[in-house]
Design a protein around this motif. Structure first.
Motif, PDB file in Angstrom:
ATOM      1  N   GLU A 180      21.888  48.683  38.199  1.00 47.10           N
ATOM      2  CA  GLU A 180      23.156  49.368  37.999  1.00 47.10           C
ATOM      3  C   GLU A 180      23.783  49.000  36.641  1.00 47.10           C
ATOM      4  O   GLU A 180      23.578  47.893  36.155  1.00 47.10           O
ATOM      5  N   ASN A 181      24.544  49.917  36.061  1.00 45.19           N
ATOM      6  CA  ASN A 181      25.268  49.589  34.828  1.00 45.19           C
ATOM      7  C   ASN A 181      26.241  48.447  35.076  1.00 45.19           C
ATOM      8  O   ASN A 181      26.973  48.452  36.071  1.00 45.19           O
ATOM      9  N   LEU A 182      26.260  47.492  34.168  1.00 42.30           N
ATOM     10  CA  LEU A 182      27.196  46.378  34.313  1.00 42.30           C
ATOM     11  C   LEU A 182      28.093  46.321  33.082  1.00 42.30           C
ATOM     12  O   LEU A 182      27.696  46.680  31.973  1.00 42.30           O
ATOM     13  N   PHE A 183      29.307  45.829  33.312  1.00 43.46           N
ATOM     14  CA  PHE A 183      30.310  45.787  32.254  1.00 43.46           C
ATOM     15  C   PHE A 183      30.831  44.363  32.062  1.00 43.46           C
ATOM     16  O   PHE A 183      31.008  43.634  33.029  1.00 43.46           O
ATOM     17  N   SER A 184      31.040  44.033  30.795  1.00 44.47           N
ATOM     18  CA  SER A 184      31.697  42.777  30.488  1.00 44.47           C
ATOM     19  C   SER A 184      33.202  43.060  30.450  1.00 44.47           C
ATOM     20  O   SER A 184      33.646  44.003  29.793  1.00 44.47           O
ATOM     21  N   VAL A 185      33.965  42.253  31.175  1.00 38.48           N
ATOM     22  CA  VAL A 185      35.422  42.404  31.186  1.00 38.48           C
ATOM     23  C   VAL A 185      36.006  41.087  30.682  1.00 38.48           C
ATOM     24  O   VAL A 185      35.708  40.032  31.224  1.00 38.48           O
ATOM     25  N   ARG A 186      36.789  41.153  29.614  1.00 39.79           N
ATOM     26  CA  ARG A 186      37.319  39.932  28.998  1.00 39.79           C
ATOM     27  C   ARG A 186      38.824  40.035  28.850  1.00 39.79           C
ATOM     28  O   ARG A 186      39.350  41.099  28.590  1.00 39.79           O
ATOM     29  N   MET A 187      39.457  38.905  29.038  1.00 44.44           N
ATOM     30  CA  MET A 187      40.920  38.872  28.916  1.00 44.44           C
ATOM     31  C   MET A 187      41.329  37.731  27.997  1.00 44.44           C
ATOM     32  O   MET A 187      40.708  36.668  28.004  1.00 44.44           O
ATOM     33  N   ILE A 200      31.789  39.803  34.808  1.00 46.58           N
ATOM     34  CA  ILE A 200      30.802  40.872  34.673  1.00 46.58           C
ATOM     35  C   ILE A 200      30.949  41.705  35.936  1.00 46.58           C
ATOM     36  O   ILE A 200      30.970  41.161  37.045  1.00 46.58           O
ATOM     37  N   SER A 201      31.077  43.013  35.774  1.00 42.79           N
ATOM     38  CA  SER A 201      31.391  43.850  36.929  1.00 42.79           C
ATOM     39  C   SER A 201      30.605  45.159  36.929  1.00 42.79           C
ATOM     40  O   SER A 201      30.272  45.684  35.868  1.00 42.79           O
ATOM     41  N   THR A 202      30.345  45.659  38.122  1.00 42.66           N
ATOM     42  CA  THR A 202      29.814  47.025  38.234  1.00 42.66           C
ATOM     43  C   THR A 202      30.986  47.985  37.980  1.00 42.66           C
ATOM     44  O   THR A 202      32.154  47.583  38.021  1.00 42.66           O
ATOM     45  N   TYR A 203      30.669  49.254  37.785  1.00 41.77           N
ATOM     46  CA  TYR A 203      31.719  50.244  37.525  1.00 41.77           C
ATOM     47  C   TYR A 203      32.699  50.294  38.694  1.00 41.77           C
ATOM     48  O   TYR A 203      33.915  50.265  38.503  1.00 41.77           O
ATOM     49  N   SER A 204      32.155  50.301  39.905  1.00 40.19           N
ATOM     50  CA  SER A 204      33.034  50.465  41.056  1.00 40.19           C
ATOM     51  C   SER A 204      33.922  49.252  41.318  1.00 40.19           C
ATOM     52  O   SER A 204      34.920  49.349  42.019  1.00 40.19           O
ATOM     53  N   HIS A 205      33.582  48.101  40.737  1.00 41.17           N
ATOM     54  CA  HIS A 205      34.414  46.905  40.943  1.00 41.17           C
ATOM     55  C   HIS A 205      35.310  46.573  39.754  1.00 41.17           C
ATOM     56  O   HIS A 205      35.942  45.520  39.721  1.00 41.17           O
ATOM     57  N   LEU A 206      35.353  47.486  38.766  1.00 42.76           N
ATOM     58  CA  LEU A 206      36.127  47.175  37.559  1.00 42.76           C
ATOM     59  C   LEU A 206      37.601  46.857  37.854  1.00 42.76           C
ATOM     60  O   LEU A 206      38.166  45.935  37.272  1.00 42.76           O
ATOM     61  N   LYS A 207      38.167  47.618  38.781  1.00 42.37           N
ATOM     62  CA  LYS A 207      39.591  47.396  39.112  1.00 42.37           C
ATOM     63  C   LYS A 207      39.802  45.968  39.608  1.00 42.37           C
ATOM     64  O   LYS A 207      40.754  45.288  39.226  1.00 42.37           O
ATOM     65  N   ASP A 208      38.891  45.516  40.488  1.00 44.27           N
ATOM     66  CA  ASP A 208      39.004  44.151  41.032  1.00 44.27           C
ATOM     67  C   ASP A 208      38.860  43.118  39.916  1.00 44.27           C
ATOM     68  O   ASP A 208      39.584  42.126  39.863  1.00 44.27           O
ATOM     69  N   ALA A 209      37.887  43.354  39.047  1.00 42.49           N
ATOM     70  CA  ALA A 209      37.640  42.401  37.954  1.00 42.49           C
ATOM     71  C   ALA A 209      38.880  42.298  37.064  1.00 42.49           C
ATOM     72  O   ALA A 209      39.325  41.194  36.709  1.00 42.49           O
ATOM     73  N   VAL A 210      39.471  43.432  36.726  1.00 47.46           N
ATOM     74  CA  VAL A 210      40.674  43.430  35.885  1.00 47.46           C
ATOM     75  C   VAL A 210      41.807  42.712  36.607  1.00 47.46           C
ATOM     76  O   VAL A 210      42.539  41.911  36.013  1.00 47.46           O
TER      77      VAL A 210
END
Ligand code: PML
Ligand code: MG
Ligand code: MG
Length: 258
Positions: free
Chosen positions: A4-11, A32-42
């Motif tokens: 699955e596509n994965l995203f780096s989320v940084r703050m 690092i999050s999947t698209y569907s979990h981006l909201k949770d990661a943020v």
């Protein structure tokens, strides 16, 4: 192989303006999050920044990027906890562990002399074990280790197995130390938090693992420290590129952590 596509989320969050405008560093974080979990990661990162004991931020940046490289998986460093009675005892143990890991005493002394420099940075400073000098050129920013994570469910299994309390902070620090110390150029890492309410820190290296020391500073102190002692600083650019960009997932399996 993760399909699955994965995203780096940084703050990163600061107070009295952005970091680059002289603001005080409040908090930073990585997911690092999947698209569907981006909201949770943020949300995890938002929560971390908005409730930090270093203060309330007035600047925050959250960045999402697709990870376009294969993600390396590796097991966490072995963890030990050393209970100490005082900061002095803790600091003595930290120095001894660094020496055991292969950092020359003169270099340890020089790092401690320049310690003030590394407080208030949002990243780490790199110290060459041969010259005893700081070798990164990131001045008041430091080097930020990025693109790493550990699935919470897998981390929690690991914590239960190791009789440790579940802690987002420990998880994040262990992920970082695992990434940093698996690189051949890293000799050891020394870290304690800039959170005034958190006084446990650690020394990590390939052989020592992640050795937590329960007192490395006094309660209320906002000075933190994160130093990577490096050997072979000649290929510094590729080392920093590894720390900043190479994606890594920590994954633990029972019975496979020797
Ligand atoms: C931090 O708070 O940024 C660093 C914490 C280091 C120690 C975490 C632990 O208790 O193992
Ligand atoms: Mg912090
Ligand atoms: Mg996550």
């Amino acid at each position: 192989m993760i399909e699955e596509n994965l995203f780096s989320v940084r703050m990163r969050a600061s107070k009295n303006g952005a970091h680059e405008d002289g603001g005080k560093h409040i908090s930073g974080g990585e997911q690092i999050s999947t698209y569907s979990h981006l909201k949770d990661a943020v949300n995890v990162l938002l929560d971390k920044a908005l409730t930090h004991s270093r203060g309330n931020p007035d600047f925050m940046q959250i960045q999402i990027e697709l990870i376009d490289k294969p993600i390396t998986k590796c097991k966490p460093l072995q963890v030990g906890t050393i209970e100490v009675e005082s900061v002095e005892e803790g600091q003595l143990i930290a120095r001894n562990l660094l020496e055991q890991a292969g950092v020359p005493i003169v270099c340890i002394e020089k790092a401690y002399q320049q310690m003030k420099e590394c407080s208030g940075l949002r990243g780490a400073i790199l110290f060459d074990i041969h010259s005893g000098k700081r070798v990164d050129d990131r001045s008041d920013k430091g080097v930020r280790v990025s693109r790493m994570d550990w699935l919470t469910t897998n981390y929690e299994k690991w914590a239960t197995y190791n009789n440790m309390l579940v802690s987002q902070r420990v998880k994040e620090a262990l992920v970082l130390a695992t990434k940093v110390n698996r690189h051949p150029a890293t000799v050891a890492e020394l870290c304690w938090s800039d959170d005034p309410e958190y006084i446990t820190g650690y020394v990590a290296s390939k052989e020592l693992g992640y050795q937590r020391i329960t007192k490395l500073k006094t309660y209320g102190d906002e000075h933190g420290c994160r130093i990577f002692f490096v050997n072979g600083a000649s290929d510094l650019d590729s080392y920093i590129n590894y720390l900043e960009n190479e994606p890594l997932f920590v994954q633990w399996e029972e019975g496979n952590d020797a």
